[in-house]
Scaffold this motif. Structure first.
Motif, short mmCIF file in Angstrom:
data_model
loop_
_atom_site.label_atom_id
_atom_site.label_comp_id
_atom_site.label_asym_id
_atom_site.label_seq_id
_atom_site.Cartn_x
_atom_site.Cartn_y
_atom_site.Cartn_z
N GLU A 29 34.52 25.36 32.74
CA GLU A 29 35.72 25.96 32.20
C GLU A 29 36.60 26.37 33.32
OE1 GLU A 29 33.49 24.55 30.20
OE2 GLU A 29 32.14 26.29 29.71
N VAL A 30 36.42 27.18 34.13
CA VAL A 30 37.40 27.35 34.99
C VAL A 30 38.25 26.24 35.85
CG1 VAL A 30 37.84 28.65 37.32
CG2 VAL A 30 36.21 29.70 35.67
N GLY A 31 37.72 25.33 35.97
CA GLY A 31 38.16 24.25 36.48
C GLY A 31 38.91 23.38 35.54
N ASP A 32 38.33 23.24 34.19
CA ASP A 32 39.46 22.67 33.30
C ASP A 32 40.36 22.94 32.86
OD1 ASP A 32 37.45 20.50 33.14
OD2 ASP A 32 36.30 21.02 30.98
N PHE A 33 40.62 24.43 32.81
CA PHE A 33 41.66 25.61 32.33
C PHE A 33 42.59 25.77 33.66
CE2 PHE A 33 39.06 24.72 28.89
CZ PHE A 33 39.62 24.36 27.74
N ALA A 34 42.14 25.31 34.62
CA ALA A 34 43.02 25.97 36.16
C ALA A 34 44.55 25.57 35.56
CB ALA A 34 42.75 25.19 37.25
N GLY A 35 45.49 26.62 36.03
CA GLY A 35 46.78 26.41 35.60
C GLY A 35 47.17 26.88 34.33
N LEU A 36 46.34 27.03 33.34
CA LEU A 36 46.61 27.54 31.79
C LEU A 36 45.84 28.81 31.83
CD1 LEU A 36 46.13 24.09 29.91
CD2 LEU A 36 48.14 25.66 30.13
N ILE A 37 44.56 29.28 31.70
CA ILE A 37 43.94 30.28 31.71
C ILE A 37 43.82 30.70 33.28
CG2 ILE A 37 41.83 31.56 31.02
CD1 ILE A 37 41.37 29.32 28.76
N THR A 38 44.47 31.90 33.41
CA THR A 38 44.62 32.27 34.86
C THR A 38 43.60 33.57 35.03
OG1 THR A 38 46.57 33.62 34.26
CG2 THR A 38 46.90 31.49 35.27
N THR A 39 43.28 34.39 33.85
CA THR A 39 42.14 35.42 33.90
C THR A 39 41.09 35.12 33.09
OG1 THR A 39 44.17 36.92 34.29
CG2 THR A 39 42.15 37.94 33.58
N TRP A 40 40.00 35.61 33.68
CA TRP A 40 38.82 35.42 32.72
C TRP A 40 37.86 36.79 32.66
CZ3 TRP A 40 37.24 31.04 30.48
CH2 TRP A 40 37.80 29.74 30.76
N ASP A 41 37.35 37.01 31.70
CA ASP A 41 36.35 38.06 31.77
C ASP A 41 35.09 37.11 32.27
OD1 ASP A 41 37.71 40.28 30.50
OD2 ASP A 41 37.24 39.61 28.60
N ALA A 42 34.83 37.41 33.34
CA ALA A 42 33.75 36.72 34.29
C ALA A 42 32.54 36.88 33.54
CB ALA A 42 33.94 37.09 35.69
N ILE A 43 32.14 38.04 33.46
CA ILE A 43 30.81 38.42 32.92
C ILE A 43 30.90 39.73 31.94
CG2 ILE A 43 30.23 39.94 34.85
CD1 ILE A 43 27.35 38.71 34.34
N ASN A 44 30.43 39.56 30.91
CA ASN A 44 30.59 40.66 29.77
C ASN A 44 29.61 41.42 29.48
OD1 ASN A 44 32.73 41.62 27.83
ND2 ASN A 44 31.64 40.58 26.09
N GLU A 45 29.73 42.90 29.33
CA GLU A 45 28.61 43.99 28.79
C GLU A 45 26.99 43.54 29.97
OE1 GLU A 45 28.41 43.45 24.84
OE2 GLU A 45 30.70 43.84 24.56
N VAL A 46 27.31 43.88 31.17
CA VAL A 46 26.23 43.46 31.97
C VAL A 46 25.34 44.87 31.82
CG1 VAL A 46 25.56 43.10 34.32
CG2 VAL A 46 27.66 42.32 33.59
N VAL A 47 25.56 45.78 31.70
CA VAL A 47 24.79 47.12 31.61
C VAL A 47 23.61 46.88 30.72
CG1 VAL A 47 24.91 49.58 30.75
CG2 VAL A 47 26.51 48.79 32.33
N ILE A 48 24.01 46.27 29.55
CA ILE A 48 22.95 46.40 28.45
C ILE A 48 22.16 45.04 28.50
CG2 ILE A 48 24.34 45.07 26.49
CD1 ILE A 48 22.96 47.02 24.61
N MET A 49 22.68 44.08 29.31
CA MET A 49 22.46 42.62 29.36
C MET A 49 20.65 42.46 29.50
SD MET A 49 23.90 39.43 31.59
CE MET A 49 25.42 39.35 30.54
N PRO A 50 20.20 42.97 30.69
CA PRO A 50 18.76 42.82 31.04
C PRO A 50 17.57 43.46 29.74
CG PRO A 50 19.64 44.43 32.30
CD PRO A 50 20.91 44.07 31.71
N ARG A 51 18.16 44.15 28.82
CA ARG A 51 17.39 44.93 27.89
C ARG A 51 17.86 44.54 26.52
NH1 ARG A 51 19.86 49.79 30.20
NH2 ARG A 51 21.51 50.69 28.91
#
Length: 399
Positions: free
Chosen positions: A132-154
Motif C-alpha cells: 500500500e505504501v508503495g502503490d500510493f507513493a506520491g499521493l498518500i504521503t501520511t499514514w496512520d502506521a499502526i492504530n490503537e496498539v495499547v489495546i491491541m494485544p488484549r
C-alpha cells in the motif's frame, strides 16, 4: 494563548523568467491552504454530489482515506486498489493533502488472515504494508502506521468468535515490536512517508508506549490523538492538558479523529462507545447550537497550542457516520449545520487571507502577512505559489 506562532510575514521580490524586476505591478494574492492541516475523514466525498463536494473543499484541505485491510482486500489477492486510486487522484487534482488510515489495526482486518498460521499472517501483513505504501507513493504521503496498539494485544471483542490474527501477533511480539513492524516495513519501500502512531487511549499506557517506542529507536513522525466526544465536550483545559502532556515527546501532535454530536449525548456510564446502539439518534436544534459553540472552542484551543500540527474531523456528514451518531457538520439531507458555518468562519475567515491585490514597489517587492500556508500570486496570465512560514522571511519569486 494566541495564534501568533501560526502567522508569518514575508517580503516577496518578484522577477520575470527573463530576470526583469516586476516593479509597480498589481499582483493578485490569494491563500490556497494552511500549513496546519485542517482535515476530515473523506471516505465518501469523491463519489458524492457536487454540492457536497464543494462544502467539503470549502472547509478542509487534508483528506483521510480508508485503507482498512478487511475492506481493501476482502479476499486474498483481490484488492480495491483502483477505487482508492481514483479517489486519491480526485483529491490530489484539487491540491488536497492525503493520509491513509490505517496500515496495521486489529479491527476491520482481513478475516481470511485469522485462519492462517501466525508466521504466514505476519508475512502477509508485512507485505500488505509495503504494497500500500508503495502503490500510493506520491499521493498518500501520511499514514496512520499502526492504530490503537495499547489495546491491541488484549482485544477480544470479536463478534464471530474467531481468534484475531493481529491481536495474537501483537501478544506474541509485544507492542513495541509490533510498532517496529509497521514503521520499518512502511519505510522499507524507499519512499518517505510521514508515519503516525495513533491511539484513542490518552492515558499513562499510551505515554509509556511512546516512551518505549522512542527508546527502541523506532522513528515515528507524529503522535496521533483520538477524541470522539460522544459523551460531551472535553473542554479547553482538558484539550490543552492532553496536548501539553504528549508534547513533551518533542513530536508534532495530530488530533486524528475528533467528533462532537449535535443530538443527545451518549450516556456517561457507557465505557466502550461501540456498545451504544440505538434505533434512532437524531440531530436536534439544541444539539446543533451546542455543537457549533463547542467546535469553535475545540479548534481555537488546538490551533493555539504550538505542538498541534493537524486536526481531523471524523466525517463531514451525518449520513453513514460512525455509530450512526449525529456527529457530522452536514445533515443527512445535505444541508450544513451551524457547526459547519462556525468552523468555516474560523478556518476560511478569521484564520484566512481574503484575496487581495497588492502593488509591487520600485524594487519589485510586495509584503505578505497571514497564517502560515500556501499562497498563490497572479500577474496577468502568470502565476506562482509560495509557502509562507511562521516568523519573518524574504523570498524571491519568479513569475
Amino acid at each position: 494563548m494566541s495564534t501568533d506562532h501560526r502567522t508569518g510575514t514575508a517580503s516577496l521580490r518578484l522577477t520575470s523568467e527573463s530576470g526583469e524586476t516586476l516593479a509597480h505591478r498589481d499582483v493578485r494574492v490569494r491563500q490556497v491552504r494552511h500549513a496546519l492541516e485542517f482535515g476530515c475523514a473523506a471516505f465518501e466525498v469523491a463519489q458524492a454530489g457536487e454540492d457536497y463536494q464543494q462544502l467539503w473543499l470549502d472547509l478542509f484541505d487534508t483528506a483521510t482515506l480508508p485503507v482498512y485491510w478487511g475492506r481493501y482486500e476482502p479476499e486474498r489477492g483481490a484488492t480495491r486498489r483502483d477505487d482508492l486510486m481514483t479517489a486519491a487522484r480526485w483529491f490530489a487534482e484539487r491540491d488536497v493533502r492525503l493520509k491513509g488510515h490505517p496500515l496495521v489495526w486489529h479491527t476491520v482486518k482481513a478475516p481470511w488472515v485469522d485462519a492462517l498460521a501466525l508466521e504466514e499472517a505476519e508475512a502477509l501483513l508485512r507485505g500488505r504494508v509495503r504494497r500500500e505504501v508503495g502503490d500510493f507513493a506520491g499521493l498518500i504521503t501520511t499514514w496512520d502506521a499502526i492504530n490503537e496498539v495499547v489495546i491491541m494485544p488484549r482485544f477480544t471483542n470479536e463478534p464471530d468468535g474467531v481468534p484475531n490474527a493481529i491481536t495474537r501477533l501483537c501478544a506474541q511480539k509485544g507492542r513495541v515490536e509490533m510498532v517496529r513492524l509497521a514503521v520499518e516495513e512502511a519505510r522499507s519501500v524507499g519512499t518517505t512517508p510521514r508515519l503516525v502512531l495513533n491511539d484513542f487511549d490518552l492515558g499513562p499506557e499510551y505515554e509509556q508506549l511512546i516512551e518505549e517506542v522512542l527508546a527502541a529507536g523506532i522513528e515515528i513522525d507524529a503522535i496521533g490523538l483520538q477524541s470522539h466526544m460522544h459523551q460531551g465536550f472535553r473542554g479547553e483545559e482538558q484539550l490543552w492538558e492532553i496536548s501539553d502532556r504528549f508534547a513533551r515527546f518533542g513530536l508534532p501532535l495530530h488530533w486524528t479523529e475528533t467528533t462532537l454530536v449535535s443530538g443527545d449525548l451518549m450516556p456517561a456510564e457507557i465505557t466502550d462507545l461501540n456498545d451504544h446502539v440505538v434505533a434512532s439518534w437524531p440531530s436536534t436544534p439544541e444539539g446543533e447550537a451546542r455543537q457549533a459553540d463547542e467546535i469553535v472552542r475545540q479548534y481555537t484551543t488546538l490551533v493555539e497550542h504550538p505542538a498541534v500540527e493537524s486536526i481531523t474531523y471524523w466525517g463531514m456528514g451525518d449520513a453513514g457516520a460512525w455509530l450512526n451518531a449525529p456527529a457530522g457538520l452536514v445533515r443527512a439531507d445535505g444541508s450544513a449545520k451551524p457547526a459547519y458555518h462556525a468552523l468555516r468562519d474560523l478556518v476560511r475567515g478569521t484564520w484566512w487571507l481574503d484575496p487581495t491585490t497588492v502593488r509591487t514597489d520600485e524594487d519589485g517587492r510586495l509584503p505578505l502577512a497571514g497564517f502560515a500556508g500556501r499562497y498563490e500570486l497572479e500577474l496577468d496570465a502568470r502565476s506562482a505559489q509560495v509557502d509562507l512560514a511562521p516568523g519573518d522571511q524574504a523570498l524571491d519569486v519568479v513569475l
